[in-house]
Design an enzyme around this catalytic site. Structure first.
Site, PDB file in Angstrom:
ATOM      1  CB  ALA A  66     -65.636  26.769  41.805  1.00  0.00           C
ATOM      2  N   GLY A 110     -61.357  28.486  39.219  1.00  0.00           N
ATOM      3  CA  GLY A 110     -61.159  27.046  39.076  1.00  0.00           C
ATOM      4  C   GLY A 110     -60.884  26.624  37.640  1.00  0.00           C
ATOM      5  CD  GLU A 133     -60.185  32.112  42.490  1.00  0.00           C
ATOM      6  OE1 GLU A 133     -59.488  33.032  41.995  1.00  0.00           O
ATOM      7  OE2 GLU A 133     -60.123  30.940  42.102  1.00  0.00           O
TER       8      GLU A 133
HETATM    9  N1  CO8 Z   1     -70.488  30.070  38.705  1.00  0.00           N
HETATM   10  C1  CO8 Z   1     -71.817  30.038  38.454  1.00  0.00           C
HETATM   11  N2  CO8 Z   1     -72.373  30.651  37.403  1.00  0.00           N
HETATM   12  C2  CO8 Z   1     -71.566  31.352  36.576  1.00  0.00           C
HETATM   13  C3  CO8 Z   1     -70.185  31.430  36.783  1.00  0.00           C
HETATM   14  C4  CO8 Z   1     -69.638  30.746  37.908  1.00  0.00           C
HETATM   15  N3  CO8 Z   1     -68.327  30.751  38.182  1.00  0.00           N
HETATM   16  N4  CO8 Z   1     -69.644  32.196  35.803  1.00  0.00           N
HETATM   17  C5  CO8 Z   1     -70.658  32.561  34.998  1.00  0.00           C
HETATM   18  N5  CO8 Z   1     -71.825  32.057  35.463  1.00  0.00           N
HETATM   19  C6  CO8 Z   1     -73.155  32.217  34.886  1.00  0.00           C
HETATM   20  C7  CO8 Z   1     -73.724  33.600  35.123  1.00  0.00           C
HETATM   21  O1  CO8 Z   1     -74.287  33.678  36.407  1.00  0.00           O
HETATM   22  C8  CO8 Z   1     -74.727  33.712  34.008  1.00  0.00           C
HETATM   23  O2  CO8 Z   1     -75.873  32.991  34.368  1.00  0.00           O
HETATM   24  P1  CO8 Z   1     -77.351  33.597  34.055  1.00  0.00           P
HETATM   25  O3  CO8 Z   1     -77.421  33.654  32.547  1.00  0.00           O
HETATM   26  O4  CO8 Z   1     -78.286  32.587  34.646  1.00  0.00           O
HETATM   27  O5  CO8 Z   1     -77.389  34.937  34.690  1.00  0.00           O
HETATM   28  C9  CO8 Z   1     -74.073  32.953  32.869  1.00  0.00           C
HETATM   29  O6  CO8 Z   1     -73.068  32.124  33.469  1.00  0.00           O
HETATM   30  C10 CO8 Z   1     -73.371  33.870  31.888  1.00  0.00           C
HETATM   31  O7  CO8 Z   1     -72.486  34.701  32.610  1.00  0.00           O
HETATM   32  P2  CO8 Z   1     -72.485  36.303  32.485  1.00  0.00           P
HETATM   33  O8  CO8 Z   1     -73.843  36.795  32.137  1.00  0.00           O
HETATM   34  O9  CO8 Z   1     -71.850  36.847  33.717  1.00  0.00           O
HETATM   35  O10 CO8 Z   1     -71.536  36.472  31.221  1.00  0.00           O
HETATM   36  P3  CO8 Z   1     -70.613  37.718  30.863  1.00  0.00           P
HETATM   37  O11 CO8 Z   1     -70.111  37.451  29.473  1.00  0.00           O
HETATM   38  O12 CO8 Z   1     -71.321  38.991  31.144  1.00  0.00           O
HETATM   39  O13 CO8 Z   1     -69.388  37.653  31.912  1.00  0.00           O
HETATM   40  C11 CO8 Z   1     -67.609  36.545  33.163  1.00  0.00           C
HETATM   41  C12 CO8 Z   1     -68.454  36.606  31.855  1.00  0.00           C
HETATM   42  C13 CO8 Z   1     -66.718  37.783  33.270  1.00  0.00           C
HETATM   43  C14 CO8 Z   1     -66.760  35.297  33.063  1.00  0.00           C
HETATM   44  C15 CO8 Z   1     -68.568  36.475  34.376  1.00  0.00           C
HETATM   45  O14 CO8 Z   1     -69.527  35.453  34.146  1.00  0.00           O
HETATM   46  C16 CO8 Z   1     -67.870  36.182  35.679  1.00  0.00           C
HETATM   47  O15 CO8 Z   1     -67.258  37.046  36.252  1.00  0.00           O
HETATM   48  N6  CO8 Z   1     -67.991  34.930  36.176  1.00  0.00           N
HETATM   49  C17 CO8 Z   1     -67.452  34.524  37.461  1.00  0.00           C
HETATM   50  C18 CO8 Z   1     -65.970  34.379  37.413  1.00  0.00           C
HETATM   51  C19 CO8 Z   1     -65.437  34.030  38.785  1.00  0.00           C
HETATM   52  O16 CO8 Z   1     -65.514  34.793  39.726  1.00  0.00           O
HETATM   53  N7  CO8 Z   1     -64.869  32.820  38.883  1.00  0.00           N
HETATM   54  C20 CO8 Z   1     -64.256  32.352  40.104  1.00  0.00           C
HETATM   55  C21 CO8 Z   1     -65.197  31.490  40.862  1.00  0.00           C
HETATM   56  S1  CO8 Z   1     -64.545  31.002  42.413  1.00  0.00           S
HETATM   57  C22 CO8 Z   1     -63.516  29.746  42.062  1.00  0.00           C
HETATM   58  O17 CO8 Z   1     -63.380  29.324  40.953  1.00  0.00           O
HETATM   59  C23 CO8 Z   1     -62.786  29.178  43.225  1.00  0.00           C
HETATM   60  C24 CO8 Z   1     -62.125  27.869  42.859  1.00  0.00           C
HETATM   61  C25 CO8 Z   1     -61.676  27.098  44.043  1.00  0.00           C
HETATM   62  C26 CO8 Z   1     -62.785  26.366  44.692  1.00  0.00           C
HETATM   63  C27 CO8 Z   1     -62.461  24.960  44.934  1.00  0.00           C
HETATM   64  C28 CO8 Z   1     -63.377  23.934  44.357  1.00  0.00           C
HETATM   65  C29 CO8 Z   1     -64.838  24.078  44.247  1.00  0.00           C
END
Ligand code: CO8
Length: 259
Positions: A66, A110, A133
């Site tokens: 998400a 998500g 999460e």
């Molecule tokens: N949300 C918003 N932006 C994101 C997300 C995300 N989930 N994941 C990545 N991005 C963005 C980063 O902020 C970054 O943006 P910017 O270039 O502007 O800084 C861009 O994508 C590239 O990401 P990274 O630089 O972090 O890329 P890496 O290759 O270094 O890392 C990862 C990749 C490991 C996937 C890392 O991006 C990461 O950890 N992302 C978040 C993963 C996460 O925690 N996901 C769970 C989110 S919570 C959720 O899904 C709950 C679901 C239930 C909710 C119910 C409905 C809404």
């Protein structure tokens, strides 16, 4: 199928191909994307010429969860009132036609939960699944604690959900949440081939079959067996059952009419 901002919805014969299209943020699933997905699914479900759906992302990410920027400052009253994670977010799970998730790269939070809403998960060899999460101070909210646990069992699900660690395609296949692994370059072609195989069979029978399998996750064994029997009986009301069995006896390929 229709023009959208955050997804691409294409028709490939009887297959609907949905591609998440927010590559700069690893296909983070923002509310607007979910609304578009909901619209696309309604169009596809209502269109008799489309019988199978493939959902995919890009080589780096199926979806990294998400959109955290949207949620970060939400209060309990916000997420409760909007019922974040509720039926609108689960539309894919209630989709009635066979759905294939074609996963390359990250399927986290998500993203993993969206894949788990599909009927078949095809993983590229670079796929990574996880429910991270807990590492950002929350828990799965889109069915992860339920569908993942039913898919891979309590102990593996707890391992993922309590640590937030990622697993690769092989571990995910061993655990039972990936149907097949294919080389990255073949992912979408293989998913389309698989979808075409399903689409070449009877669409109404496929819908009965997926409803029967889903009953296994929804109910007790005796209720599930009863549901299966009723759906099996219902297949005898279709022309495709007559055609399928006649074709077998006449030693010819069946010509299903999807009726
Ligand atoms: N949300 C918003 N932006 C994101 C997300 C995300 N989930 N994941 C990545 N991005 C963005 C980063 O902020 C970054 O943006 P910017 O270039 O502007 O800084 C861009 O994508 C590239 O990401 P990274 O630089 O972090 O890329 P890496 O290759 O270094 O890392 C990862 C990749 C490991 C996937 C890392 O991006 C990461 O950890 N992302 C978040 C993963 C996460 O925690 N996901 C769970 C989110 S919570 C959720 O899904 C709950 C679901 C239930 C909710 C119910 C409905 C809404």
């Amino acid at each position: 199928i229709q023009d959208f901002n955050h997804i691409i919805a294409e028709r490939q014969g009887a297959i609907a191909l949905i591609t998440f299209n927010r590559p700069k943020v690893l296909n983070a699933l923002c509310t607007a994307l979910i609304a578009e997905l909901e619209t696309a699914l309604a169009l596809i479900e209502a269109d008799d010429s489309l019988s199978v759906i493939v959902v995919t992302g890009n080589e780096k990410a199926f979806a990294a969860g998400a959109d955290i920027t949207e949620m970060a400052n939400s209060l309990f009253t916000d997420v409760f009132a909007a019922d974040i994670g509720g039926p609108r977010w689960q539309r894919l799970a209630n989709f009635r036609k066979p759905a294939i998730a074609a996963v390359a790269g990250y399927a986290l939070g998500g993203g993993c939960e969206i894949a788990l809403m599909c009927d078949i998960i095809l993983a590229a060899d670079n796929a990574k699944f996880g429910q991270p999460e807990i590492t950002i101070g929350t828990i799965p909210g889109w069915g992860g604690s339920q569908r993942l646990t039913r898919a891979i069992g309590k102990y593996k699900a707890m391992d993922l959900i309590l640590t937030g660690r990622q697993i690769n395609a092989e571990e995910a296949e061993r655990a039972g949440m990936v149907s097949r692994i294919v080389p990255l370059a073949d992912l979408v072609p293989e998913a389309l081939k698989l979808a075409e195989k399903i689409a070449s069979l009877s669409a109404p029978i496929a819908m009965l079959a997926r409803e029967a399998v889903d009953s296994a996750l929804e109910t007790t064994l005796s209720e599930g067996l009863k549901a299966e029997r009723r759906l099996f009986h219902a297949s005898f009301a279709t022309q495709d059952q007559k055609e399928g069995m006649a074709a077998f006896l006449e030693k010819r390929p069946p010509a299903f009419q999807n009726k």
